[in-house]
Write a protein that holds these residues in place. Structure first.
Motif, PDB file in Angstrom:
ATOM      1  N   SER A   1       0.857  -1.183   0.000  1.00 24.46           N
ATOM      2  CA  SER A   1       0.000   0.000   0.000  1.00 24.46           C
ATOM      3  C   SER A   1       0.895   1.235   0.000  1.00 24.46           C
ATOM      4  O   SER A   1       2.110   1.131  -0.173  1.00 24.46           O
ATOM      5  N   ASP A   2       0.318   2.412   0.196  1.00 19.03           N
ATOM      6  CA  ASP A   2       1.141   3.621   0.172  1.00 19.03           C
ATOM      7  C   ASP A   2       2.002   3.757   1.422  1.00 19.03           C
ATOM      8  O   ASP A   2       2.962   4.525   1.438  1.00 19.03           O
ATOM      9  N   VAL A   3       1.677   3.001   2.482  1.00 19.24           N
ATOM     10  CA  VAL A   3       2.513   2.949   3.688  1.00 19.24           C
ATOM     11  C   VAL A   3       2.738   1.485   4.063  1.00 19.24           C
ATOM     12  O   VAL A   3       1.778   0.711   4.142  1.00 19.24           O
ATOM     13  N   VAL A   4       3.997   1.126   4.259  1.00 17.51           N
ATOM     14  CA  VAL A   4       4.373  -0.243   4.605  1.00 17.51           C
ATOM     15  C   VAL A   4       5.091  -0.234   5.950  1.00 17.51           C
ATOM     16  O   VAL A   4       5.980   0.600   6.190  1.00 17.51           O
ATOM     17  N   ILE A   5       4.700  -1.151   6.817  1.00 17.19           N
ATOM     18  CA  ILE A   5       5.329  -1.296   8.124  1.00 17.19           C
ATOM     19  C   ILE A   5       6.091  -2.623   8.150  1.00 17.19           C
ATOM     20  O   ILE A   5       5.529  -3.674   7.812  1.00 17.19           O
ATOM     21  N   VAL A   6       7.358  -2.576   8.531  1.00 19.45           N
ATOM     22  CA  VAL A   6       8.202  -3.768   8.613  1.00 19.45           C
ATOM     23  C   VAL A   6       8.509  -4.048  10.078  1.00 19.45           C
ATOM     24  O   VAL A   6       8.992  -3.167  10.794  1.00 19.45           O
TER      25      VAL A   6
ATOM     26  N   ASP B   1       8.499  -9.351   9.053  1.00 16.34           N
ATOM     27  CA  ASP B   1       7.072  -9.417   8.761  1.00 16.34           C
ATOM     28  C   ASP B   1       6.663  -8.100   8.100  1.00 16.34           C
ATOM     29  O   ASP B   1       7.005  -7.014   8.585  1.00 16.34           O
ATOM     30  N   ILE B   2       5.928  -8.190   7.004  1.00 14.86           N
ATOM     31  CA  ILE B   2       5.550  -7.010   6.226  1.00 14.86           C
ATOM     32  C   ILE B   2       4.057  -6.760   6.377  1.00 14.86           C
ATOM     33  O   ILE B   2       3.235  -7.673   6.183  1.00 14.86           O
ATOM     34  N   PHE B   3       3.705  -5.516   6.692  1.00 17.11           N
ATOM     35  CA  PHE B   3       2.306  -5.135   6.883  1.00 17.11           C
ATOM     36  C   PHE B   3       1.980  -3.914   6.030  1.00 17.11           C
ATOM     37  O   PHE B   3       2.802  -3.004   5.882  1.00 17.11           O
TER      38      PHE B   3
ATOM     39  N   VAL C   1       6.555   9.065   7.669  1.00 21.25           N
ATOM     40  CA  VAL C   1       5.866   8.931   6.385  1.00 21.25           C
ATOM     41  C   VAL C   1       4.511   9.640   6.460  1.00 21.25           C
ATOM     42  O   VAL C   1       3.869   9.666   7.511  1.00 21.25           O
ATOM     43  N   MET C   2       4.095  10.193   5.326  1.00 24.62           N
ATOM     44  CA  MET C   2       2.754  10.768   5.215  1.00 24.62           C
ATOM     45  C   MET C   2       1.955   9.946   4.218  1.00 24.62           C
ATOM     46  O   MET C   2       2.439   9.654   3.110  1.00 24.62           O
ATOM     47  N   ASP C   3       0.743   9.532   4.604  1.00 23.86           N
ATOM     48  CA  ASP C   3      -0.061   8.722   3.693  1.00 23.86           C
ATOM     49  C   ASP C   3      -0.883   9.604   2.756  1.00 23.86           C
ATOM     50  O   ASP C   3      -0.810  10.844   2.800  1.00 23.86           O
TER      51      ASP C   3
ATOM     52  N   TYR D   1       7.900   2.715   5.977  1.00 27.62           N
ATOM     53  CA  TYR D   1       8.286   3.119   4.619  1.00 27.62           C
ATOM     54  C   TYR D   1       7.048   3.607   3.865  1.00 27.62           C
ATOM     55  O   TYR D   1       5.931   3.141   4.094  1.00 27.62           O
ATOM     56  N   GLY D   2       7.269   4.538   2.940  1.00 28.52           N
ATOM     57  CA  GLY D   2       6.176   5.073   2.152  1.00 28.52           C
ATOM     58  C   GLY D   2       6.504   5.114   0.688  1.00 28.52           C
ATOM     59  O   GLY D   2       7.677   5.206   0.296  1.00 28.52           O
ATOM     60  N   GLU D   3       5.476   5.029  -0.145  1.00 31.87           N
ATOM     61  CA  GLU D   3       5.676   5.043  -1.595  1.00 31.87           C
ATOM     62  C   GLU D   3       6.134   6.416  -2.050  1.00 31.87           C
ATOM     63  O   GLU D   3       5.660   7.448  -1.563  1.00 31.87           O
ATOM     64  N   LYS D   4       7.059   6.423  -2.988  1.00 32.80           N
ATOM     65  CA  LYS D   4       7.555   7.693  -3.542  1.00 32.80           C
ATOM     66  C   LYS D   4       6.650   8.136  -4.673  1.00 32.80           C
ATOM     67  O   LYS D   4       6.307   7.330  -5.538  1.00 32.80           O
TER      68      LYS D   4
END
Length: 368
Positions: free
Chosen positions: A51-56, A64-66, A321-323, A365-368
């Motif tokens: 998604s536009d924000v990923v939590i590891v 684990d990826i969320f 990160v900003m969603d 992490y966030g999408e560029k």
């Protein structure tokens, strides 16, 4: 209580010495690149549906990826050995910083670049760090080291993801540590100095199209310890002299510098809310050990602290990160056991909420 002038001077000298030791010329030759490109070969692993924000959540070498959606974490899979992530789904670009071990069992890392079905591994250096993606998702800047020592720094490199090659940059500037940021898809800013040239500590701009370097900003009192370009509006920066630290904003349209605060001693990371013309950043003030989330309104140039007790201390290593809905996602750390949690600041109702159910080691992490 502010530290003494001598103490500040000593800290500045130490930090500048460290930063300039950890840099090198940015004269990057394509002939030295030996990484192999695997063309038109379907990867054995499909990309996780980020998604536009990923939590590891880190668990040793496993991760684990969320996805973060509707204020909740959704488990989407695992990625082993991951220590960094950049991605742009529209361009089908995925950049993974992966830990690996050599024959002696020494930890180092490599960069895995994927675009569509093409893949390349950057592994000619011992260590890579501070990966930053351009606004179009087609270039990355990073720095590398020949071995595990800080004195082996190879400086900043730029890699063209579309062409799968390094971009040669003609510059004599020694970049100070990781002080480089993309201004847009073709221009990058960096702070540094030209060896042997007095008063050359400036923020420079390099245009990859024209291959020209220019001074972007030179009215820095002392040394620049951090900067963050705000699209084409200007740059937020932290300057440090013998007297004090100052958070400043340079308005490039008005060619005007404004001192915003002299109480903040460090800034770690920033994000820009283009809709509301607001910058959020993680910083620390003199006299406190806790990092906090701050808000800078560019309309009135006022800085406001957002976090106090929830969380008590922000984790500057977790990310910021900003969603797509302009919520700000960040980490809060437990200083006793170093575990952290993920928090979300909602601009609409001016509230902060806890996202994770269990503490751990989380990276955002966030999408560029």
């Amino acid at each position: 209580m502010k530290p003494s002038k001598k103490l500040i001077a000593a800290l500045i000298l130490g930090m500048i010495s460290f930063n300039f030791t950890a840099c090198d010329k940015k004269d990057i030759s394509n002939s030295t690149v030996e990484e192999s490109k695997l063309e038109n070969k379907q990867s054995s692993k499909k990309h996780l549906n980020f998604s536009d924000v990923v939590i590891v959540r880190q668990k040793g070498n496993e991760n684990d990826i969320f996805n973060l959606q509707d204020y909740k974490l959704s488990d989407i899979g695992k990625l082993d050995d991951l220590s960094g992530l950049l991605y742009n789904k529209d361009k089908s670009v995925y950049i993974y910083l992966l830990n690996t071990f050599d024959k002696e069992g020494v930890l180092h890392n490599k960069i895995k670049v994927e675009k569509g079905n093409d893949e390349v591994i950057l592994n000619q250096s011992f260590l890579y760090s501070d990966l930053k993606m351009s606004s179009d998702g087609l270039k990355i800047a990073y720095r590398s080291f020949k071995d595990k020592t800080i004195t082996s720094a190879e400086g900043m490199s730029i890699y063209d993801i579309k062409e799968f090659k390094k971009i040669k940059i003609d510059s004599e500037v020694l970049i100070s540590g990781n002080l480089y940021q993309w201004l847009n898809e073709d221009e990058i800013l960096y702070y540094g100095a030209i060896p042997g040239k007095l008063n050359s500590n400036k923020i420079y701009k390099y245009d990859l199209r024209s291959k020209q370097e220019k001074v972007y900003y030179d009215n820095i009192d002392g040394y620049c310890m951090y900067f963050f370009p705000i699209e084409n509006k200007g740059v937020l920066f932290l300057e440090n002299s013998e007297e004090e630290s100052r958070v400043c904003y340079f308005d490039s349209e008005k060619n005007k510098k404004t001192v915003l605060s002299n109480s903040i001693k460090q800034i770690y990371k920033s994000v820009f809310d283009s809709k509301n013309n607001v910058v959020y950043f993680l910083g620390k003030i003199f006299g406190e050990n806790d990092t906090a989330l701050y808000k800078l309104d560019l309309q009135n140039t006022k800085i406001e602290r957002i976090t106090y007790d929830l969380p008590k201390s922000v984790d500057e290593k977790a990310g910021l990160v900003m969603d797509k809905d302009y919520n700000v996602i960040f980490g809060g750390v437990n200083l006793e056991n170093k575990d952290n949690d993920v928090y979300l600041y909602n601009l609409k109702d001016n509230t902060t909420r806890l996202i994770t159910n269990h503490s751990g080691i989380y990276r955002i992490y966030g999408e560029k």
